[in-house]
Design an enzyme around this catalytic site. Structure first.
Site, PDB file in Angstrom:
ATOM      1  N   LEU A  53       0.764  -1.400   0.142  1.00  0.00           N
ATOM      2  CA  LEU A  53       0.108   0.116  -0.115  1.00  0.00           C
ATOM      3  C   LEU A  53       0.819   1.119  -0.074  1.00  0.00           C
ATOM      4  O   LEU A  53       0.386   2.288  -0.579  1.00  0.00           O
ATOM      5  CB  LEU A  53      -0.687  -0.013   1.351  1.00  0.00           C
ATOM      6  N   TRP A  55       4.952   2.879   1.683  1.00  0.00           N
ATOM      7  CA  TRP A  55       6.148   2.733   2.422  1.00  0.00           C
ATOM      8  C   TRP A  55       6.464   4.191   3.171  1.00  0.00           C
ATOM      9  O   TRP A  55       5.864   5.184   2.838  1.00  0.00           O
ATOM     10  CB  TRP A  55       7.023   2.514   1.472  1.00  0.00           C
ATOM     11  N   GLY A  56       7.523   3.846   4.009  1.00  0.00           N
ATOM     12  CA  GLY A  56       8.112   5.096   4.621  1.00  0.00           C
ATOM     13  C   GLY A  56       9.304   4.896   4.884  1.00  0.00           C
ATOM     14  O   GLY A  56      10.074   3.891   4.583  1.00  0.00           O
ATOM     15  N   PHE A  58      10.602   4.040   7.641  1.00  0.00           N
ATOM     16  CA  PHE A  58      10.803   3.072   8.632  1.00  0.00           C
ATOM     17  C   PHE A  58      10.179   1.706   8.190  1.00  0.00           C
ATOM     18  O   PHE A  58      10.430   0.841   8.973  1.00  0.00           O
ATOM     19  CB  PHE A  58      10.051   3.633  10.014  1.00  0.00           C
ATOM     20  N   SER A  59       9.398   1.570   7.392  1.00  0.00           N
ATOM     21  CA  SER A  59       8.355   0.390   7.010  1.00  0.00           C
ATOM     22  C   SER A  59       7.822   0.404   5.546  1.00  0.00           C
ATOM     23  O   SER A  59       7.958   1.476   4.826  1.00  0.00           O
ATOM     24  CB  SER A  59       7.396   0.525   8.019  1.00  0.00           C
ATOM     25  N   ASP A 178       4.022  15.270  14.011  1.00  0.00           N
ATOM     26  CA  ASP A 178       4.061  15.288  12.467  1.00  0.00           C
ATOM     27  C   ASP A 178       2.757  15.009  11.607  1.00  0.00           C
ATOM     28  O   ASP A 178       2.587  14.584  10.625  1.00  0.00           O
ATOM     29  CB  ASP A 178       4.665  13.689  12.061  1.00  0.00           C
TER      30      ASP A 178
HETATM   31  P1  ATP Z   1       7.197   7.798   7.534  1.00  0.00           P
HETATM   32  O1  ATP Z   1       8.562   7.683   6.874  1.00  0.00           O
HETATM   33  O2  ATP Z   1       6.199   8.638   6.779  1.00  0.00           O
HETATM   34  O3  ATP Z   1       7.079   8.207   8.793  1.00  0.00           O
HETATM   35  P2  ATP Z   1       6.440   5.173   8.165  1.00  0.00           P
HETATM   36  O4  ATP Z   1       7.287   4.149   7.915  1.00  0.00           O
HETATM   37  O5  ATP Z   1       6.332   5.263   9.677  1.00  0.00           O
HETATM   38  O6  ATP Z   1       6.802   6.324   7.222  1.00  0.00           O
HETATM   39  P3  ATP Z   1       3.561   5.292   7.811  1.00  0.00           P
HETATM   40  O7  ATP Z   1       3.628   6.772   7.412  1.00  0.00           O
HETATM   41  O8  ATP Z   1       2.792   4.906   9.195  1.00  0.00           O
HETATM   42  O9  ATP Z   1       4.970   4.668   7.655  1.00  0.00           O
HETATM   43  O10 ATP Z   1       2.859   4.374   6.422  1.00  0.00           O
HETATM   44  C1  ATP Z   1       3.513   4.741   5.225  1.00  0.00           C
HETATM   45  C2  ATP Z   1       2.378   4.685   4.108  1.00  0.00           C
HETATM   46  O11 ATP Z   1       1.529   3.422   4.188  1.00  0.00           O
HETATM   47  C3  ATP Z   1       1.358   5.903   4.204  1.00  0.00           C
HETATM   48  O12 ATP Z   1       1.783   7.081   3.635  1.00  0.00           O
HETATM   49  C4  ATP Z   1       0.228   5.308   3.523  1.00  0.00           C
HETATM   50  O13 ATP Z   1       0.276   5.545   2.053  1.00  0.00           O
HETATM   51  C5  ATP Z   1       0.311   3.845   3.780  1.00  0.00           C
HETATM   52  N1  ATP Z   1      -0.530   3.300   4.900  1.00  0.00           N
HETATM   53  C6  ATP Z   1      -0.077   3.395   6.244  1.00  0.00           C
HETATM   54  N2  ATP Z   1      -1.045   2.958   6.950  1.00  0.00           N
HETATM   55  C7  ATP Z   1      -2.153   2.620   6.130  1.00  0.00           C
HETATM   56  C8  ATP Z   1      -3.527   1.989   6.504  1.00  0.00           C
HETATM   57  N3  ATP Z   1      -3.971   2.085   7.633  1.00  0.00           N
HETATM   58  N4  ATP Z   1      -4.033   1.805   5.402  1.00  0.00           N
HETATM   59  C9  ATP Z   1      -3.708   2.216   4.187  1.00  0.00           C
HETATM   60  N5  ATP Z   1      -2.486   2.830   3.928  1.00  0.00           N
HETATM   61  C10 ATP Z   1      -1.767   3.030   4.909  1.00  0.00           C
END
Ligand code: ATP
Ligand code: MG
Length: 424
Positions: A53, A55-56, A58-59, A178
């Site tokens: 779906l 990515w960021g 961290f994940s 954030d």
């Molecule tokens: P960041 O570097 O932005 O902090 P992160 O690795 O912490 O990212 P998130 O921001 O929680 O990750 O999620 C990354 C992406 O995944 C989001 O921008 C969104 O596109 C998708 N995503 C996250 N949670 C959901 C959800 N519950 N349902 C659908 N898509 C999601």
């Protein structure tokens, strides 16, 4: 995301919605991302990965099928290195509290359903299972070709976000730190074909035969999908040209009409309990509050500043502040100058209250290196640059301006904003 890792708090969050199209291959190594494939099973077989779906930093986040509850969920698979695991456990702690205290699911914050560890070739990954949500507000803004989505829609979204913020601030004692369009997701998707429930998507329960594990990051089918998506976008823009501006706009407007704009706040990787602040520098650059820039004390009202920046962006399609390094001045100084050009001079008391104040301001509270400011107030920007009518500009400015008060204590709370006439 991020200041947990002391990387200076700059706009790291390119993420799935940023400039980079995907997460690249670099992060798939020991301590990094887990290379998941459609059909992979997690938590003893309960969750089956469907498609990525987003990515960021961290994940990676996957659409997954929960075979126990027969529903689709979002599976966030954290990178495995110790610091990432620590950040994920912190996110679990905050999200558990937020989910537990909202039994009726009415508080506009994403719900945590489960969490577990998953061992893979790159290490142990903490995984979070949350409810599956739709597109982010950033996608919504871009979908409408960055023209603003109309004030009635902005109001609807603002109500959801304020309910979420009031809940975090008043009931839980959490500062999100954030808040930005990427981190607010619609409950539904813009394109119903992408919604697994509405589109009648049959869950994948097994890994397709012959799909080797651990090789290329993006599968062939994923690549094909991307190519098709690109071609579709090209087609749409061609059609826009041939239809001409006005017709295309009507087309877009109609498309947005059908969708529910209820939304939820996500990404608690940087959030903190107000009484246990970890990072000095918080927030993504464009949404960063003045007290954070100058190194003064921050609290819930820093989220309110980000909220106002986001509301402006929804209404106009453009960032309220887009600071950059310029000759002889830093991004911080340009940012402060832009704020003062829009909002007037920062009160001297405030300007001189931070640990970094002396770097930017003289003792009269004037910027040291940027002398000539061109004042262009909010309501004039809305009328002159974004073609708002005078009453629309006035109504929106009456709502936004108090939230953009330089002095954090003067900003209205989320609850006070919810009672503002502009929203009612
Ligand atoms: P960041 O570097 O932005 O902090 P992160 O690795 O912490 O990212 P998130 O921001 O929680 O990750 O999620 C990354 C992406 O995944 C989001 O921008 C969104 O596109 C998708 N995503 C996250 N949670 C959901 C959800 N519950 N349902 C659908 N898509 C999601
Ligand atoms: Mg994010």
């Amino acid at each position: 995301m991020a200041s947990l890792f002391g990387n200076g708090g700059y706009s790291f969050s390119s993420g799935s919605e940023g400039e980079d199209e995907d997460e690249g291959t670099e992060g798939y190594r020991k301590g990094g991302y887990h290379a998941a494939r459609p059909g992979d099973r997690f938590a003893g077989g309960r969750f089956v990965a469907q498609r990525k779906l987003g990515w960021g930093n961290f994940s990676t986040v996957w659409l997954a099928y929960d075979t126990l509850e027969s529903r689709f969920v979002a599976l966030k698979i954290q990178k495995s290195a110790r610091d990432y695991a620590h950040a994920a456990r912190h996110e679990i702690e905050l999200l558990s509290a937020a989910t537990k205290a909202d039994p009726t699911n009415s508080k506009c914050v994403v719900r945590l359903l489960d969490h577990f560890k998953h061992a893979g070739p790159n290490g142990q990954h903490v995984c979070l299972v949350t409810e599956f949500l739709g597109d982010s507000l950033l996608r919504l803004i871009r979908y409408n070709r960055c023209k603003g989505i109309g004030l009635s829609r902005v109001k609807e979204i603002c109500r959801s976000v304020l309910v979420g913020l009031d809940y975090l601030h008043n009931e839980l004692g959490i500062i999100h730190t954030d808040l930005k369009p990427e981190n607010v997701l619609l409950v539904s998707t813009i394109n119903p074909a992408k919604d697994p429930v509405r589109s009648g998507f049959t869950p994948i329960l097994d890994r397709p035969v012959g799909n080797q594990y651990g090789g290329a990051v993006i599968s062939f089918s994923e690549k094909m999908l991307k190519m098709r998506a690109r071609r579709a976008v090209a087609k749409i823009s061609q059609r826009r040209v041939s239809l001409g501006g006005v017709a295309a706009e009507v087309d877009e407007e109609r498309n947005l009409d059908g969708i529910s704009l209820k939304c939820k706040i996500v990404d608690f990787g940087n959030a903190c309990w107000a009484d246990q602040q970890l990072a000095g520098e918080i927030q993504t650059r464009q949404y960063r509050a003045p007290e954070v820039i100058i190194g003064s004390r921050y609290s819930y009202s820093a989220d309110m500043w980000s909220f106002a920046c986001m509301a402006f962006e929804l209404a106009t399609g453009e960032l309220l502040f887009a600071p950059k390094c310029c000759q002889g001045c830093s991004e911080d100084e340009d940012h402060l100058a832009q704020m003062m050009e829009t909002l007037g001079k920062m009160p001297r008391k405030m300007a001189t209250s931070g640990t970094r104040s002396k770097d930017y301001f003289d003792r009269y509270g004037d910027l040291k290196r940027i002398k000539r400011l061109k004042f262009w107030p909010l309501d004039r920007i809305l009328v002159e640059r974004f073609d708002f009518t005078e009453p629309d500009a006035k109504g929106f400015t009456d709502f936004l301006q108090p939230i953009l008060d330089f002095t954090p204590e003067n900003r209205p709370s989320a609850m006070q904003c919810l009672k503002h006439p502009w929203l009612n």
